[in-house]
Write an enzyme that holds these catalytic residues in place. Structure first.
Site, PDB file in Angstrom:
ATOM      1  N   VAL A   1      -6.397   4.399  10.806  1.00  0.00           N
ATOM      2  CA  VAL A   1      -5.263   4.569   9.900  1.00  0.00           C
ATOM      3  C   VAL A   1      -5.698   5.145   8.556  1.00  0.00           C
ATOM      4  CG1 VAL A   1      -3.965   2.706  10.969  1.00  0.00           C
ATOM      5  CG2 VAL A   1      -5.427   2.212   9.005  1.00  0.00           C
ATOM      6  N   GLU A   2      -4.712   5.665   7.812  1.00  0.00           N
ATOM      7  CA  GLU A   2      -4.904   6.222   6.480  1.00  0.00           C
ATOM      8  C   GLU A   2      -6.028   7.257   6.456  1.00  0.00           C
ATOM      9  OE1 GLU A   2      -5.014   3.317   3.377  1.00  0.00           O
ATOM     10  OE2 GLU A   2      -3.217   2.302   4.081  1.00  0.00           O
ATOM     11  N   GLY A   3      -6.050   8.087   7.468  1.00  0.00           N
ATOM     12  CA  GLY A   3      -7.085   9.104   7.608  1.00  0.00           C
ATOM     13  C   GLY A   3      -8.155   8.617   8.554  1.00  0.00           C
TER      14      GLY A   3
ATOM     15  N   SER B   1       0.861  -1.169   0.000  1.00  0.00           N
ATOM     16  CA  SER B   1       0.000   0.000   0.000  1.00  0.00           C
ATOM     17  C   SER B   1       0.901   1.223   0.000  1.00  0.00           C
ATOM     18  CB  SER B   1      -0.926  -0.028   1.235  1.00  0.00           C
ATOM     19  OG  SER B   1      -1.793   1.062   1.261  1.00  0.00           O
TER      20      SER B   1
ATOM     21  N   ARG C   1      -5.475   2.836  -0.155  1.00  0.00           N
ATOM     22  CA  ARG C   1      -6.613   2.637   0.731  1.00  0.00           C
ATOM     23  C   ARG C   1      -7.823   2.106  -0.023  1.00  0.00           C
ATOM     24  NH1 ARG C   1      -7.164   8.943   2.036  1.00  0.00           N
ATOM     25  NH2 ARG C   1      -7.951   9.650   0.043  1.00  0.00           N
TER      26      ARG C   1
END
Length: 832
Positions: free
Chosen positions: A501-503, A211, A380
């Site tokens: 995670v990831e925002g 990712s 994502r």
């Protein structure tokens, strides 16, 4: 009476013109023809004709004669727009420009071209990907014991680490020419999903390098020298990567990143080297404790103009690559985020690296945020939807099987309506997640859909949260006792990781989905903003004028379409198919038009303040998200042939999505900050009020009956489990459950007859064994049937058991003596 009829005809004519969205020229020509026809038929006299022609002529001339329009109207509006347009920071602008718009733009613009969706080809697994899923991925899953990973070792076993490296799990996105597997985004998604149904820790370990990480950044932006240096090691597993982005106080607000890289010169081995002095303090970095290669985000500063531009000191967010054994890097300590995957802090003070450590070389100085946002957008859309779908589909099978095996008050708990309320949500969400994952991963294979991946990150992980909670509720005590038998607890504990995670979800929903989607997906807004920022006022004015009046026509058309489709219950909307889903296509088009108008009105009345009205923009984002997810369900339904199972599942999903869309629009209107606009919004968006109330009890019950009777070897069963790991054997946590479920299905009729006979006193005995003996003696069952029921009852009871341990084992689970006493393998490389 004649006048009334003429008035109705004119209203119908103009309403049709506005509904169809004709051009200004056509509208003007029709108006001129109408005035002439009215005069010719004597419906207006000469004086009336002259007055009408003058009034309408002047008004239409003002809009049709472009130089006059620019001078009288647009010039003033353009000046106002340039003044009120909010300033946009560098990171905000890079985020807006990153990635591509895709199918979500069609849904946002109020008139989706359904054929575009139907013609889109979903990615299929290649032969190599399918083989990897069936062999290497299956083999890795058999190596993993989640209790061992999370409680005993708090790490993957060494043989699993070795296999992950050697089999290429860390190089799925790296192209074949660099030694990687070169898998599609969909292929990666299937692999991660399957691993996740066995071990979240292993899935995260595989997911992160594929990712957001050094591998993807190198593939897309690295220089040839950087690719040749690092990619072969990453592909072979010799190098373990991590990416250091988030800091102690900085998450989403990257503009405030305190980590710095200062351009300077140092003497290295007797030579003067141009490089960077890096100082950083990062947290929450997955794989950091074991990483050998680190990607780093920092603010690049060049106070002495060593990069060749003395006017630029602060270049902004930049990304670099460095080995983790570089002097000054402090790495290796672990955090423990509710699961055993590797995560930890990284610190560095005055860490010197050469200038070519910048990913892409010095020419990419300051472009780091755009790099990250584009790679994050793609990543994502693959990783977290894969985890969510794995959870949804895994809980679909596990919880429905348990709901048949577990009996209370003389019946299977799956027959209770209270249980079905949660079980139906699990089934509906699992179906939605699978279709959304397939469409989104396929989209990532074609482009970088930034808005789609943000919305799916949020909604898929929220659905996963709901699915796990319902599964825990249905399993009750069976789900909370930790141990090798528990197949729920690890996923439940790891859930917050996916949410944050990831925002973080709260930020993704309220700031990103609509904030980026409204500007990128709108046919005019972003171009209008660019025109407003044009330093050449005259050129900007010309472009702004063209865009503005196209935008006005677009808004009027969407308003009329939304109201018309709402009043007629979407009967005038078009659908590309004629089947059970036809009506849903029509309603989605109606709500698409409503979203387009509401978005325009919100941007027009709130302006730059809209981004501060997070609840307002979030609700519009929810509408867009559910339009997209609903369209994914429709796509999946068409692709899979509309089986009976699909009909029930898709109907549940569509009723759910339409209810959520209406609810979001209702809350948007009810809470809209400009009260004077609420009546218009209500009239256009919900002219007949709310009509959809979610899946009915009958729809939910029909779905649950299918879940409770699903056979794993059926066409639908195979589709829902093709990328799910199903353990076998009585020492496997899911194996014992699935084994008992399949045994129950094999003897269903006989077992039902046995239970009926016991309930009505046709056989005697308190225990099952006594009842079986009585049934054999009285000829209710034969010997083979008695043996089958006896075997099933043993398996059933074993499924219901939970683990218990000695205090010595809990205090020291790695001791050979306590492991032997608990029946755990003494050799930790063996799965229990």
């Amino acid at each position: 009476m004649t006048g009334f009829i003429i008035a109705l005809l004119l209203i119908g004519l103009y309403w049709t013109l506005l509904y169809r969205g004709v051009s200004l020229a056509v509208f003007t020509g029709v108006t001129a023809a109408v005035v002439v026809a009215l005069a010719a038929t004597g419906l207006i006299g000469p004086v009336g004709f002259v007055i009408t022609a003058l009034v309408l002529g002047l008004g239409l001339a003002l809009f049709n004669i472009v130089p006059l329009r620019r001078r009288v109207l647009t010039h003033r509006l353009y000046g106002i727009f340039r003044k009120i347009l909010p300033e946009m920071g560098q990171t905000e602008q890079q985020a807006l420009e990153a990635g591509d718009v895709w199918w979500e733009a069609e849904l946002f613009r109020g008139r989706p071209d359904w054929q575009q969706l139907l013609d889109f080809q979903l990615t299929r697994l290649s032969e190599r990907e399918q083989a990897f899923l069936d062999n290497e991925t299956e083999q890795l899953c058999t190596m993993l014991d989640d209790w061992q990973v999370n409680f005993e070792l708090k790490d993957l076993p060494e043989e699993a680490w070795e296999y992950i490296r050697n089999a290429g799990f860390l190089s799925m996105l790296i192209p074949k020419e660099h030694g990687g597997l070169g898998f599609s985004a969909y292929g990666q998604s299937c692999v991660v999903a399957k691993i996740a149904t066995r071990s979240i820790a292993a899935a995260v370990t595989v997911m992160v390098p594929n990712s957001l990480g050094p591998g993807e950044l190198l593939v897309h932006y690295g220089t040839k020298e950087q690719q040749d240096k690092w990619l072969p090691g990453l592909a072979s597993g010799r190098e373990l990567p991590c990416f250091a982005l988030t800091g102690v106080e900085v998450g989403s607000d990257a503009a405030k990143m305190p980590d710095t890289g200062v351009v300077c010169k140092r003497s290295v081995d007797g030579e003067e080297v141009l490089g960077l002095s890096l100082t950083f303090n990062k947290r929450y970095i997955t794989l950091a404790p074991v990483a050998t290669l680190m990607g780093l985000a920092f603010r690049l500063k060049d106070p002495d103009g060593l990069l060749g531009d003395p006017e630029t000191v602060d270049y902004g967010i930049t990304c670099a690559l460095l080995a983790t054994d570089t002097p000054g890097v402090n790495i290796g300590r672990r955090s423990y985020p509710g699961n055993a995957f590797m995560n930890g802090p990284i610190e560095g003070r005055d860490v010197f690296v050469p200038i070519d450590a910048i990913i892409g070389g010095p020419k990419q100085a300051g472009n780091g945020w755009r790099m990250l946002f584009e790679c994050l957008s793609a990543g994502r859309g693959v990783s977290l939807p894969a985890l969510s779908t794995a959870t949804g589909k895994g809980m679909y099978g596990i919880t429905s099987a348990y709901s048949r095996i577990r009996r209370q008050f003389g019946t299977e708990i799956g027959n209770f309506e209270g249980v079905q309320e949660g079980l139906g949500v699990i089934g509906g969400y699992a179906y939605i997640l699978e279709n959304v994952r397939n469409l989104t991963a396929s989209g990532v294979d074609h482009c970088t859909p930034a808005v789609v991946t943000a919305m799916i990150k949020y909604h898929s992980t929220e659905m996963m949260r709901t699915v796990i909670n319902h599964s825990m509720d249905i399993h009750s005590g069976r789900g909370i006792i930790m141990g090798p038998r528990n197949y729920l607890a690890a996923a439940y504990q790891a859930l917050p990781v996916a949410i944050t995670v990831e925002g973080a979800n709260v930020m993704t929903r309220s700031l990103m989905v609509f904030g980026q989607g409204a500007i990128r997906c709108h046919p005019y807004v972003y171009s209008e903003m660019e025109a407003a920022h044009n330093p050449d006022f005259k050129a900007g004015l010309v472009e702004f004028d063209r865009l503005l009046f196209s935008h006005i026509g677009y808004s009027v058309n969407r308003m009329v379409r939304a109201f018309t489709l709402g009043v007629t219950n979407a009967k005038l909307a078009k659908a590309p198919v004629k089947n059970e889903m036809t009506v849903y296509y029509r309603h989605l088009e109606r709500f698409s038009a409503a979203l387009a108008f509401c978005s325009d009105l919100a941007m027009g009345t709130l302006g730059g303040a809209l981004k501060l009205k997070e609840s307002t923009s979030a609700r519009l984002g929810d509408v867009l998200s559910h339009l997209y997810m609903a369209s994914a369900t429709l796509k999946g339904f068409e692709v899979n042939g509309g089986t009976e199972e699909d009909k029930v599942h898709a109907r549940w999903a569509m009723e759910y999505h339409l209810h959520e869309i209406e609810q979001a629009l209702h809350e948007f209107v009810r809470n809209y900050p400009v009260k004077a606009a609420r009546p218009l919004l209500r009239c256009v968006a919900l002219p007949r009020g709310r009509r959809f109330h979610g899946p009915s009890d009958a729809t939910n019950s029909a779905l649950c009956r299918m879940m409770l009777g699903m056979k794993l070897d059926s066409e639908f069963g195979r589709r829902m489990t093709y990328d799910i790991y199903i353990g076998r054997g009585e020492n496997d946590p899911t194996g014992r459950l699935i084994g008992a479920y399949e045994k129950l299905q094999a003897i269903d009729d006989v077992y039902s007859e046995f239970l009926r006979a016991a309930k009505h006193g046709e056989i005697e005995g308190e225990s099952v064994e006594q009842q079986l003996a009585s049934a054999l003696e009285r000829g209710v069952l034969d010997a083979g049937q008695v043996d089958a029921i006896r075997e099933y009852d043993r398996m059933r009871y074993d499924v219901l058991l939970t683990d218990d341990f000695s205090k010595e084992y809990l205090a020291n689970p790695l001791s050979e003596d306590t492991r032997r006493a608990e029946g755990r393998p003494v050799d930790l490389r063996q799965a229990s």
